[in-house]
Structures are given as structure tokens and as C-alpha cells.
Enzyme design. Structure first.
Site, PDB file in Angstrom:
ATOM      1  N   SER A  39       0.849  -1.187   0.000  1.00 35.72           N
ATOM      2  CA  SER A  39       0.000   0.000   0.000  1.00 35.72           C
ATOM      3  C   SER A  39       0.883   1.235   0.000  1.00 35.72           C
ATOM      4  O   SER A  39       2.025   1.209   0.478  1.00 35.72           O
ATOM      5  CB  SER A  39      -0.887   0.013   1.252  1.00 35.72           C
ATOM      6  OG  SER A  39      -1.512   1.272   1.423  1.00 35.72           O
ATOM      7  N   TYR A  43       0.260  -0.059  10.657  1.00 38.91           N
ATOM      8  CA  TYR A  43      -0.162  -0.472   9.311  1.00 38.91           C
ATOM      9  C   TYR A  43       0.929  -0.152   8.295  1.00 38.91           C
ATOM     10  O   TYR A  43       1.273  -1.000   7.455  1.00 38.91           O
ATOM     11  CB  TYR A  43      -1.464   0.238   8.940  1.00 38.91           C
ATOM     12  CG  TYR A  43      -2.009  -0.165   7.581  1.00 38.91           C
ATOM     13  CD1 TYR A  43      -2.384  -1.482   7.334  1.00 38.91           C
ATOM     14  CD2 TYR A  43      -2.155   0.764   6.557  1.00 38.91           C
ATOM     15  CE1 TYR A  43      -2.897  -1.861   6.092  1.00 38.91           C
ATOM     16  CE2 TYR A  43      -2.666   0.398   5.306  1.00 38.91           C
ATOM     17  CZ  TYR A  43      -3.030  -0.920   5.088  1.00 38.91           C
ATOM     18  OH  TYR A  43      -3.521  -1.291   3.855  1.00 38.91           O
TER      19      TYR A  43
END
Length: 331
Positions: A164, A190
């Protein structure tokens, strides 16, 4: 290190595709009949679209799920799809799934490590490992290692790690990956896990090159899927992902969001495209190899942060992952 290994330049080919390309378009008519794929997270969102495109192109696709009964409804209309059981937070579950596949004797041509969790509260697995790092990276590291014989058996396999742009939030903290000595921050955790996904592709490609296994990491784009289930409406609103009626926006092109069909495109491209023959170890987005970000880049800019493709960091993560999982490739 393999002497004949050639580093793929981290720069656009260019491919001729772009941010609006769909997964079907990225497949470019490729016939996958006779190929076998595994797609984690393949029963919802981007993973489901990846499974749909691969299976309709002829591949047999195995979809492992923590609760197969819940996943069955999403997949029952697809041909050549097999549903399996797998919990990426449970090392025993990973080992059991991998053993069942290895025992089937089938080669594995495509492995798409697509499952993940995002911005969750602090949760630890039974080993005490932080859940985003454990699920998004360590679970997939162990899974890939324990499927290694099947990947080698293909002779021309690809492993795709779904990363990501959030990797720009943080690199891997090798001294405290599990937030034992620093305050937990869900977005930093994350980002760390997504940097790990990218670094894993760098090291895996070098390791697998001589066995005919190439690896890639991808940023799918900004798509509103079930991955955002832990975010509040206020957080979604700040991202521009909440409309005037308070609905979570699934696809609004003018806001920079992608449809699910567009979001799965880069994974499908990396898993199948002949444009990437002889290449590997790179981070891709918008159906092309991405540029490297300069040090002064605006946060959220297209491209990959240098720390997420650094070979020394990739090798260090590999060793750390072996220690944390107790699993070695080929061991």
C-alpha cells in the site's frame, strides 16, 4: 546471492496501462488454463475480483479463508475455485493449509498474498506479536516459505504481495516491531506492515530467481472495501470517503478513488503479464512499475519510499521474520 541476478530498475516500463485500467484489461487476454493460483483474502473486495479474473481466464484458484462457510456465498458462482481453511494469525493453521496443498502434488504458479487488516486497535496474537505485522507480513512470510516446494515445482511462478502507499507512514522498526517499548499508533503499525510487504518482495525475488520464482509488491490504489471496517465515519470523512448522505464512497473517480475492478488490476498484471517476464523485486502501482520517491516528496505522492525497496533492510527483515516465525525457506 545469485551471480546472474539482474536488478530490475524501479521505474516505469512504461506498460501502456494506467490508473483507470481494470483487472480484465490488465490480463490482456492471457489464457491461464492449466495454471494453479492461491489468493489469500480472495473472498471479498480486491481479492475476490482477483480470483474472478484469474478463474475466468482458466486458472484453478484456491481461496483460503478463516471461516470458509462465510466465504462460500461470495465464491459459489465462480468456476474452478476451491475453498480452503487458513488463519494467518495462527502458525499451526498456516502449516496445515500449506501441507495439504503440498501433499496434493500440484505446482503453484501464482501466489497472491492479498489478505490483510488495517488500522486496528492494538491486538496481539498468541506469540505476543502485533496483529497487523503478524497478519499482513509474518503470516504471508510463513505461508510462502511452506509453499516453497510447490512454487519451485512450477518453474515459472510469481508471488504478489499486496502492499500500500501507506508504507510511506513508516518503515520497519527492527528494534521494536511489536510496539512493546513504544506507544502503539495504528497507522504507523499499518505502514510498517506494508513496508514489510514491499521489502519481502525485494528479498524473495533474489532468493527465488534461480528457482524460477519472481516476486512483486503492489499498491492497488484507494478503494473503499471491507478493509476500512475499523475506521470511524469521521476518519472516512477526513479521507473524502463519505458522501453527503453519510454513505461510505465505493467509487468516485474525481476524488482519486478506484473501483474494485481497477484496484485489482495491478495484482493481476504482476501475476500474469508477459511485460514482466525476466523482471522482479519491484513495487508496482497503476499497472506499471512505480517511481522511487525523492526525500522531499509530499506524503501520499505516487511512488515508493526508498526504505521500502532497500536491499539491506530487505535482508534484515528476512532474518527477523525467520526468527519470529521459526520458519526457513527450503527448511
Amino acid at each position: 546471492m545469485i551471480n546472474s541476478y539482474q536488478v530490475t530498475k524501479q521505474a516505469p516500463i512504461p506498460s501502456g496501462f494506467g490508473e483507470h485500467t481494470t483487472a480484465i484489461e490488465a490480463l490482456n487476454g492471457r489464457n491461464l488454463l492449466g495454471k494453479t493460483a492461491i489468493v489469500t483474502g480472495g473472498y471479498s473486495g480486491l481479492g475476490l475480483e482477483t480470483v474472478r479474473v484469474l478463474s475466468e481466464a482458466g486458472a484453478t484458484v484456491i481461496v483460503p479463508a478463516r471461516t470458509p462457510d462465510k466465504a462460500r456465498a461470495s465464491l459459489e458462482h465462480l468456476r474452478r475455485v476451491e475453498l480452503e481453511t487458513l488463519d494467518l494469525m495462527d502458525p499451526n493453521s498456516i502449516q496445515a493449509f500449506a501441507k495439504r496443498f503440498i501433499d496434493s502434488g500440484r505446482p503453484l504458479d501464482i501466489l497472491v498474498n492479498s489478505a490483510g487488516i488495517m488500522a486496528v486497535p492494538l491486538i496481539r496474537d498468541n506469540r505476543g506479536y502485533e496483529s497487523q505485522f503478524a497478519t499482513n507480513h509474518l503470516g504471508h512470510f510463513q505461508l510462502t516459505a511452506q509453499l516453497w516446494d510447490a512454487l519451485r515445482k512450477s518453474g515459472n511462478a510469481r508471488v504478489v504481495s499486496v502492499s500500500s502507499r501507506a508504507l510511506q507512514f513508516a518503515g520497519v522498526d527492527f528494534d521494536d516491531p511489536n510496539f512493546e517499548r513504544r506507544d502503539y499508533e495504528k497507522w504507523m503499525a499499518y505502514g510498517q506492515s506494508k513496508s514489510a510487504n514491499s521489502l519481502f518482495a525485494v528479498a524473495l525475488d533474489r532468493f527465488g530467481y534461480s528457482s524460477g520464482v519472481r516476486a512483486f509488491s503492489v499498491h492497488p490504489g484507494t478503494i473503499v472495501t471491507d478493509l476500512s471496517r475499523h475506521l470511524s465515519d469521521e476518519e472516512m470523512r477526513s479521507m473524502g470517503a463519505l458522501d453527503e448522505q453519510g454513505n461510505r464512497v465505493a467509487h468516485e473517480q474525481n476524488r482519486g478513488f478506484k473501483s474494485v475492478e481497477q484496484g485489482a488490476a495491478t495484482s493481476v498484471w504482476c501475476a500474469t503479464s508477459e511485460q514482466l517476464d525476466g523482471k522482479g523485486g519491484v513495487y508496482c502501482e497503476d499497472v506499471d512499475i512505480a517511481n522511487v520517491l525523492p526525500d522531499n516528496a509530499t506524503p501520499g505522492s505516487p511512488g515508493v519510499s526508498p526504505w521500502a525497496i532497500d536491499l539491506d533492510a530487505a535482508n534484515r527483515l528476512w532474518k527477523l521474520s525467520e526468527e519470529m516465525t521459526g520458519v526457513k525457506f527450503g527448511g
